[in-house]
Design an enzyme around this catalytic site. Structure first.
Site, PDB file in Angstrom:
ATOM      1  N   MET A   1     -20.341  26.710  21.994  1.00 25.82           N
ATOM      2  CA  MET A   1     -18.935  26.137  21.821  1.00 25.82           C
ATOM      3  C   MET A   1     -18.925  24.824  22.782  1.00 25.82           C
ATOM      4  SD  MET A   1     -15.413  28.016  21.722  1.00 25.82           S
ATOM      5  CE  MET A   1     -14.244  27.608  20.535  1.00 25.82           C
ATOM      6  N   CYS A   2     -18.595  25.064  23.875  1.00 22.07           N
ATOM      7  CA  CYS A   2     -18.493  23.961  24.870  1.00 22.07           C
ATOM      8  C   CYS A   2     -17.168  22.969  24.965  1.00 22.07           C
ATOM      9  CB  CYS A   2     -19.693  23.132  24.887  1.00 22.07           C
ATOM     10  SG  CYS A   2     -21.282  24.053  25.191  1.00 22.07           S
ATOM     11  N   GLY A   3     -16.774  22.435  25.827  1.00 26.68           N
ATOM     12  CA  GLY A   3     -15.729  21.744  26.099  1.00 26.68           C
ATOM     13  C   GLY A   3     -16.293  20.491  26.857  1.00 26.68           C
TER      14      GLY A   3
END
Lengths: 308, 227
Positions: A1-3
């Protein structure tokens, strides 16, 4: 996912508050990436004659003073330094090739995070809140900053695998997505003389930009060419000494939102991360289009979108 | 009108309040403040409530809506009004990807632009977009109508079954099995009605119509090795 998140200040008066404005952005993306975090902050520029080396060592008893003294004695150039938690920043006018070789030989336990006139990269394993607090992010000053909260997919949860990745002076990149042609591209870039620290796909994207910039492309040109040469999913945010850029792949599955006011440009994976910025309720808020290069460059007063 | 702040209440509390009111219908008018991009706001409503969200909303805003009217005074994230069955969702700003995905009915109005995959797998919803839509809009659309007052991105209506697509501006490219179709009087009149419902003052005669060529409905051996 990661932001991913980024904040580029256009108004110099906000520079003392860069860390304070940015920390809530990074933390808001904590549930997109809880396993590690990092950021690249630009500021405290040391000028053309010196470079900053941001170093990290796991051992809290690392004797940074002894390292600085050794470097100074062996390379014959003054070293100014300060420590921040597990990291230290060395400022020196010594030859960068010699500094790297010296560090490899004399301080193998120390990892080089970034080199540049302005950039400092700080990152680590753990929840973004822990990483931000460890390095005192909220008190930091500067011109622009980009950050990443990681949910690992392509390689292990380690400090080396955390973003941002930097492969050239003052250039760094954060990435949400995964590249599918990074192995072949890494081999090609190694033939061009680039060196890699990890098997991570994002490091290849950073190295690709470093290579294009070294070949004479501008930031806009390098990113336009990246669309053809990088295969996979990506939303990138890129920092240079005085520039800030955003690029998404043609499919654009990975989210991105941009906000701009007279005072700043802000980028995030989700709007939630921007909600606390001053003047956000009247900011221009939009989703960057696939394959369009968004670049802000130059001194804060004359920054503008220069992409195609 | 009841006003409730998401700075003071959780998303779950606010949605529960709306669901409770929906059952009793004692308070039909709601205003939600400080949404700050939170996800899943005003989801699963099933009575004739009128909910105004004052600010930017996150993902899946007004998802699964039935009967209710939800207005957003800001932008919305991915999947606004996904799987809506009936009612009306009106975004007074831009929408992110997959707006109105899989929705069966009701009306979704987006005053600004919608990005990629607007109306993906739409199953009967009407969507009216004041600005542009991104690539792969109306992908695998099955029923309903998509109206775009601006331009459409690449691969519009790819693998479309049915559904009527009306675009006023340019279409970057048409997807597989999507073709331009004749704009007859009946289409102009249904488009006029849709634009009026959405509050858009646009001349229906300026639009072109696109839809399914119906060549992908059945297996054809000529396509066996095709991509």
């Amino acid at each position: 996912m990661c932001g991913i998140v980024g904040l580029y200040l256009k108004n110099e008066a906000l520079q003392p508050r860069l860390g304070e404005l940015f920390q809530p952005m990074l933390l808001a993306m904590g549930d997109r990436g809880p396993d590690s975090a990092g950021f690249a902050i630009y500021g405290d520029d040391v000028g053309q004659d010196r470079l900053k080396y941001t170093l990290q060592a796991e051992d809290p008893a690392t004797d940074w003073q002894a390292l600085a003294d050794g470097l100074e004695a062996d390379l014959g150039a003054a070293v100014e330094w300060f420590r921040n938690a597990t990291a230290a920043v060395f400022k020196t006018g010594a030859d960068p090739g010699q500094v790297r070789a010296w560090l490899r030989e004399r301080a193998p336990q120390v990892r080089l995070m970034s080199v540049g006139h302005s950039i400092e990269i700080l990152k680590g394993v753990g929840h973004p809140r822990l990483v931000a607090e460890r390095f005192g992010l909220a008190r930091m000053q500067g011109t622009h900053i980009i950050g990443h909260t990681r949910m690992a997919t392509e390689s292990a949860v380690t400090m080396q695998g955390s973003h941002p990745f930097s492969t050239g002076h003052d250039l760094c990149l954060v990435h949400n997505g995964s590249l599918s042609n990074h192995n072949r591209l890494r081999l090609q870039l190694e033939r061009e003389g680039l060196e890699f620290d990890t098997d991570n796909d994002t490091e290849v994207a950073a190295a690709y930009l470093t290579w294009r910039l070294a070949e004479g492309d501008g930031l806009t040109g390098a990113l336009e060419r990246a669309v053809g040469d990088l295969d996979g999913f990506y939303t990138f945010t890129v920092g240079t000494r005085d520039g800030f850029a955003v690029l998404r792949d043609p499919i654009a599955c990975k989210p991105a939102v941009l906000a701009e006011t007279a005072d700043y440009v802000a980028m995030a994976s989700e709007y939630r991360a921007l909600a606390g910025l001053p003047g956000i309720s009247t900011a221009r808020v939009w989703e960057p289009e696939p394959t369009r290069v968004y670049v802000w460059e130059g001194s804060p007063q004359r920054s503008q979108e220069t992409g195609t | 009108m009841k006003s409730i702040s998401l700075a003071e209440h959780s998303v779950r509390e606010v949605n529960q309040l709306l669901h409770d009111q929906a059952r009793e219908l004692t308070e039909g008018q709601w205003r939600i403040t400080e949404p700050d991009g939170r996800h899943a706001l005003a989801c699963g409503l099933d009575q004739e409530l009128h909910v105004v969200i004052d600010g930017h909303a996150g993902y899946y805003c007004a998802g699964m809506n039935q009967k209710a009217t939800v207005e957003v005074n800001g932008t919305v994230g991915v999947g606004v009004a996904e799987n809506m069955m009936s009612g009306r969702v009106h975004v007074h700003g831009n929408a992110s990807q997959s707006a109105g995905a899989t929705a069966h009915g009701g009306l979704l109005v987006i005053d600004g632009n919608a990005s990629a995959r607007c109306g993906i797998s739409m199953k009967g919803v009407d969507i009216v977009v004041g600005g542009n839509v991104g690539h792969m809009s109306a992908f695998m659309a099955q029923a309903g109508r998509l109206v775009v007052c601006g331009d459409a991105g690449g691969a519009l209506g790819d693998s479309i079954y049915e559904a009527r697509l009306y675009v006023r501006g340019s279409v970057e490219s048409l997807g597989a099995d999507c073709i331009e179709k004749e704009m007859r009087e009946e289409h102009i009149s249904e488009l006029r009605a849709l634009l009026a419902q959405a509050g858009m003052e646009t001349n229906p005669a300026e639009f072109r119509r696109y839809g399914s060529a119906r060549q992908l409905y059945n297996f054809q051996v000529d396509n066996a090795d095709g991509g």
